[in-house]
Design a protein around this motif. Structure first.
Motif, PDB file in Angstrom:
ATOM      1  N   VAL A 157     -19.827  23.526  -7.272  1.00 42.23           N
ATOM      2  CA  VAL A 157     -20.373  23.076  -5.997  1.00 42.23           C
ATOM      3  C   VAL A 157     -19.330  23.305  -4.911  1.00 42.23           C
ATOM      4  O   VAL A 157     -18.241  22.727  -4.961  1.00 42.23           O
ATOM      5  CB  VAL A 157     -20.768  21.591  -6.047  1.00 42.23           C
ATOM      6  CG1 VAL A 157     -21.304  21.149  -4.687  1.00 42.23           C
ATOM      7  CG2 VAL A 157     -21.807  21.346  -7.136  1.00 42.23           C
ATOM      8  N   GLU A 158     -19.676  24.156  -3.938  1.00 39.05           N
ATOM      9  CA  GLU A 158     -18.771  24.459  -2.841  1.00 39.05           C
ATOM     10  C   GLU A 158     -19.034  23.540  -1.651  1.00 39.05           C
ATOM     11  O   GLU A 158     -20.154  23.041  -1.471  1.00 39.05           O
ATOM     12  CB  GLU A 158     -18.933  25.903  -2.348  1.00 39.05           C
ATOM     13  CG  GLU A 158     -18.781  26.973  -3.397  1.00 39.05           C
ATOM     14  CD  GLU A 158     -20.119  27.528  -3.823  1.00 39.05           C
ATOM     15  OE1 GLU A 158     -20.193  28.719  -4.162  1.00 39.05           O
ATOM     16  OE2 GLU A 158     -21.112  26.771  -3.804  1.00 39.05           O
ATOM     17  N   SER A 159     -18.003  23.392  -0.836  1.00 35.27           N
ATOM     18  CA  SER A 159     -18.136  22.679   0.431  1.00 35.27           C
ATOM     19  C   SER A 159     -17.027  23.152   1.355  1.00 35.27           C
ATOM     20  O   SER A 159     -16.093  23.835   0.914  1.00 35.27           O
ATOM     21  CB  SER A 159     -18.048  21.156   0.223  1.00 35.27           C
ATOM     22  OG  SER A 159     -16.792  20.803  -0.319  1.00 35.27           O
ATOM     23  N   GLY A 160     -17.148  22.785   2.641  1.00 40.17           N
ATOM     24  CA  GLY A 160     -16.080  23.073   3.583  1.00 40.17           C
ATOM     25  C   GLY A 160     -16.352  24.176   4.561  1.00 40.17           C
ATOM     26  O   GLY A 160     -15.532  24.445   5.449  1.00 40.17           O
ATOM     27  N   GLY A 161     -17.480  24.854   4.435  1.00 41.91           N
ATOM     28  CA  GLY A 161     -17.786  25.904   5.389  1.00 41.91           C
ATOM     29  C   GLY A 161     -18.121  25.337   6.755  1.00 41.91           C
ATOM     30  O   GLY A 161     -18.247  24.125   6.941  1.00 41.91           O
ATOM     31  N   GLY A 162     -18.257  26.238   7.729  1.00 40.46           N
ATOM     32  CA  GLY A 162     -18.599  25.794   9.072  1.00 40.46           C
ATOM     33  C   GLY A 162     -18.350  26.870  10.092  1.00 40.46           C
ATOM     34  O   GLY A 162     -18.159  28.039   9.760  1.00 40.46           O
ATOM     35  N   LEU A 163     -18.361  26.449  11.354  1.00 36.78           N
ATOM     36  CA  LEU A 163     -18.151  27.345  12.486  1.00 36.78           C
ATOM     37  C   LEU A 163     -16.761  27.102  13.044  1.00 36.78           C
ATOM     38  O   LEU A 163     -16.375  25.959  13.299  1.00 36.78           O
ATOM     39  CB  LEU A 163     -19.206  27.085  13.557  1.00 36.78           C
ATOM     40  CG  LEU A 163     -19.054  27.809  14.892  1.00 36.78           C
ATOM     41  CD1 LEU A 163     -19.177  29.313  14.694  1.00 36.78           C
ATOM     42  CD2 LEU A 163     -20.089  27.299  15.894  1.00 36.78           C
ATOM     43  N   VAL A 164     -16.016  28.175  13.248  1.00 39.83           N
ATOM     44  CA  VAL A 164     -14.656  28.067  13.762  1.00 39.83           C
ATOM     45  C   VAL A 164     -14.380  29.240  14.689  1.00 39.83           C
ATOM     46  O   VAL A 164     -14.974  30.320  14.522  1.00 39.83           O
ATOM     47  CB  VAL A 164     -13.641  28.023  12.595  1.00 39.83           C
ATOM     48  CG1 VAL A 164     -13.642  29.310  11.810  1.00 39.83           C
ATOM     49  CG2 VAL A 164     -12.251  27.674  13.083  1.00 39.83           C
ATOM     50  N   GLN A 165     -13.497  29.038  15.641  1.00 41.77           N
ATOM     51  CA  GLN A 165     -13.128  30.129  16.526  1.00 41.77           C
ATOM     52  C   GLN A 165     -12.110  31.042  15.852  1.00 41.77           C
ATOM     53  O   GLN A 165     -11.365  30.619  14.944  1.00 41.77           O
ATOM     54  CB  GLN A 165     -12.535  29.573  17.822  1.00 41.77           C
ATOM     55  CG  GLN A 165     -13.557  28.922  18.741  1.00 41.77           C
ATOM     56  CD  GLN A 165     -12.971  28.560  20.084  1.00 41.77           C
ATOM     57  OE1 GLN A 165     -11.768  28.320  20.218  1.00 41.77           O
ATOM     58  NE2 GLN A 165     -13.821  28.497  21.108  1.00 41.77           N
TER      59      GLN A 165
END
Length: 125
Positions: free
Chosen positions: A5-13
């Motif tokens: 189970v992965e986590s931690g992704g998102g939007l970043v500059q």
């Protein structure tokens, strides 16, 4: 069977950092290798980084070498991918994967029998 189970992704500059986590459960995997792959729209899934669980040896794709770091926490059965100096071309779905006890290459998709559901990483310019 191994569950990931992965986590931690998102939007970043661009230039920013993210840390992905992958929690593994199920059968023991101390003899396995754990890897991160990514897939951008319209492209094939590609190798990013891997670690041999028992000895901690790490491997990286040339495109991320010096910017990404893979590590593991045995007590938490977790593999991390620390991503620094992110670039727009790092935008992709990132997948955690585990080999079985027998594998030949850590950078080959075909050697990994277990995959997580993926986590989206988007880097804006």
């Amino acid at each position: 069977q191994v569950q990931l189970v992965e986590s931690g992704g998102g939007l970043v500059q661009a230039g920013g950092s993210l840390r992905l986590s992958c929690v593994a459960s199920g059968r023991t995997f101390t003899s396995y290798a754990m890897g991160w792959f990514r897939q951008a729209p319209g492209k094939e899934r590609e190798f990013v980084a891997a670690i041999k669980w028992s000895v901690g040896t790490t491997y990286y794709a040339d495109s991320v070498k010096g910017r990404f770091t893979i590590s593991r926490d045995n007590a938490k059965s977790t593999v991390y991918l620390q991503m620094n100096s992110l670039k727009p071309e790092d935008t992709a779905i990132y997948y955690c994967a585990a080999t079985g006890p027998y594998y030949s290459r850590v950078d080959s998709r075909s050697d990994y029998g277990y995959w997580g559901q993926g986590t989206q990483v988007t880097v804006s310019s």
